[in-house]
Scaffold this active site. Structure first.
Site, mmCIF file in Angstrom:
data_model
loop_
_atom_site.group_PDB
_atom_site.id
_atom_site.type_symbol
_atom_site.label_atom_id
_atom_site.label_comp_id
_atom_site.label_asym_id
_atom_site.label_seq_id
_atom_site.Cartn_x
_atom_site.Cartn_y
_atom_site.Cartn_z
ATOM 1 N N GLU A 241 -9.828 -2.021 4.884
ATOM 2 C CA GLU A 241 -10.520 -1.738 6.135
ATOM 3 C C GLU A 241 -11.742 -2.639 6.303
ATOM 4 O O GLU A 241 -12.197 -3.255 5.335
ATOM 5 C CB GLU A 241 -10.970 -0.264 6.136
ATOM 6 C CG GLU A 241 -9.821 0.739 6.080
ATOM 7 C CD GLU A 241 -9.144 0.955 7.438
ATOM 8 O OE1 GLU A 241 -9.175 0.048 8.291
ATOM 9 O OE2 GLU A 241 -8.573 2.037 7.624
ATOM 10 N N ASN B 243 -7.936 -3.015 13.900
ATOM 11 C CA ASN B 243 -9.322 -3.316 13.503
ATOM 12 C C ASN B 243 -9.377 -4.477 12.507
ATOM 13 O O ASN B 243 -10.408 -4.730 11.895
ATOM 14 C CB ASN B 243 -9.994 -2.068 12.908
ATOM 15 C CG ASN B 243 -9.311 -1.579 11.642
ATOM 16 O OD1 ASN B 243 -8.365 -2.193 11.150
ATOM 17 N ND2 ASN B 243 -9.794 -0.472 11.096
ATOM 18 N N ASP C 155 0.815 -1.218 0.000
ATOM 19 C CA ASP C 155 0.000 0.000 0.000
ATOM 20 C C ASP C 155 0.851 1.271 0.000
ATOM 21 O O ASP C 155 2.058 1.227 0.195
ATOM 22 C CB ASP C 155 -0.964 -0.001 1.204
ATOM 23 C CG ASP C 155 -0.296 -0.439 2.509
ATOM 24 O OD1 ASP C 155 0.949 -0.429 2.573
ATOM 25 O OD2 ASP C 155 -1.019 -0.783 3.449
HETATM 26 C C1 GLP Z 1 -0.784 0.085 8.657
HETATM 27 C C2 GLP Z 1 -0.418 -0.580 7.320
HETATM 28 C C3 GLP Z 1 -0.540 -2.075 7.392
HETATM 29 C C4 GLP Z 1 0.056 -2.520 8.716
HETATM 30 C C5 GLP Z 1 -0.832 -2.074 9.845
HETATM 31 C C6 GLP Z 1 -0.268 -2.329 11.219
HETATM 32 O O1 GLP Z 1 -1.771 1.024 8.557
HETATM 33 N N1 GLP Z 1 -1.142 -0.128 6.179
HETATM 34 O O2 GLP Z 1 0.099 -2.671 6.288
HETATM 35 O O3 GLP Z 1 0.156 -3.911 8.753
HETATM 36 O O4 GLP Z 1 -1.258 -0.760 9.678
HETATM 37 O O5 GLP Z 1 0.719 -1.399 11.569
HETATM 38 P P1 GLP Z 1 1.742 -1.617 12.735
HETATM 39 O O6 GLP Z 1 2.649 -2.720 12.313
HETATM 40 O O7 GLP Z 1 2.457 -0.307 12.872
HETATM 41 O O8 GLP Z 1 0.954 -1.976 13.944
#
Ligand code: GLP
Length: 244
Positions: A143, A136, A67
């Site tokens: 989402e 979430n 992403d």
């Molecule tokens: C982000 C990314 C995801 C990631 C998730 C968890 O928003 N788009 O690819 O896996 O949220 O993030 P974190 O590893 O900082 O908890």
């Protein structure tokens, strides 16, 4: 889905690194799917260390990131391209032309999503996809409510995701409202998937993932439809799971 329980973040990263490295070494050409966020930072650090110490080469590796924020270019410190350069790409021997990350500044975002998705398919799909998980249940930026048959598309970020990610931005107002994300179907076309989870903040979502029936309310539950998913989670992330 198979679950490997590990002690802590360090062990989670080590395990993931072992799988990435053996995949990279096992084939002539390998397509890796990569994630951002705080979770895989240690994995990338371990990959860089392995590259330095053991010379694992990424010359024949192609990467596709999950992403990117809409409106940010690679020069922006909060962009996922900047993150990937900073934590991984600048330190390994991957050719720059083998790196693919959605372009959040594309003039025509719909076209960009189509181009990115087709690129993955034309390259023969992803051999190993690394995933984190949002609190979430989002994977990539899919989402809750996302269709399981979705391909790469533009998403409106939920307020809880913008809030969670605001720690990387000067203020919540600076967090983009939209992102481009690989779709759930695109992710499911990967041959093998590893989902990483560490810490108290992931305990609730991991327990939901392991107990709930697949539904779009919990995007990560789509992974139950995939034949080769490995969850590597530490003790804190598994604290609400009865048999670890
Ligand atoms: C982000 C990314 C995801 C990631 C998730 C968890 O928003 N788009 O690819 O896996 O949220 O993030 P974190 O590893 O900082 O908890």
């Amino acid at each position: 889905m198979k679950v490997i329980g590990v002690k802590d973040y360090v062990e989670m990263c080590q395990k993931a690194k072992e799988i990435v490295v053996s995949t990279v070494r096992s084939k002539q050409k390998v397509n890796l799917g990569l994630a951002t966020g705080s979770t895989p930072m240690g994995l990338y650090k371990d990959m860089v260390e392995d590259f330095k110490n053991n010379g694992t080469s990424y010359h024949n590796v192609t990467t596709f990131n999950l992403d990117e924020y809409v409106g940010l270019d690679g020069g922006s410190k909060q962009s996922y391209r900047y993150y990937m350069n900073t934590y991984l790409f600048d330190y390994i021997d991957i050719p720059k032309e083998h790196i693919f990350i959605p372009n959040g500044k594309a003039k025509n975002l719909e076209e960009e999503c189509k181009r990115f998705d087709e690129l993955i398919q034309k390259s023969g799909n992803i051999d190993l996809q690394i995933l984190g998980i949002g609190r979430n249940g989002h994977i990539g930026f899919n989402e809750p409510g996302s269709r399981f048959d979705s391909r790469t598309h533009v998403v409106k970020l939920s307020e809880s995701t913008r809030q969670a990610n605001s720690r990387y931005f000067p203020s919540i107002a600076d967090v983009p409202t939209h992102a481009i994300t690989m779709g759930i179907q695109t992710i499911l076309e990967s041959r093998k998937i590893i989902l990483l989870a560490s810490g108290d903040s992931k305990a609730n979502v991991i327990s939901r993932l392991l107990t709930e029936e697949p539904s779009s309310k919990l995007p990560a539950s789509a992974l139950k439809h995939h034949p080769d998913v490995l969850i590597i989670a530490d003790e804190k992330a598994l604290q609400y799971v009865a048999s670890k």
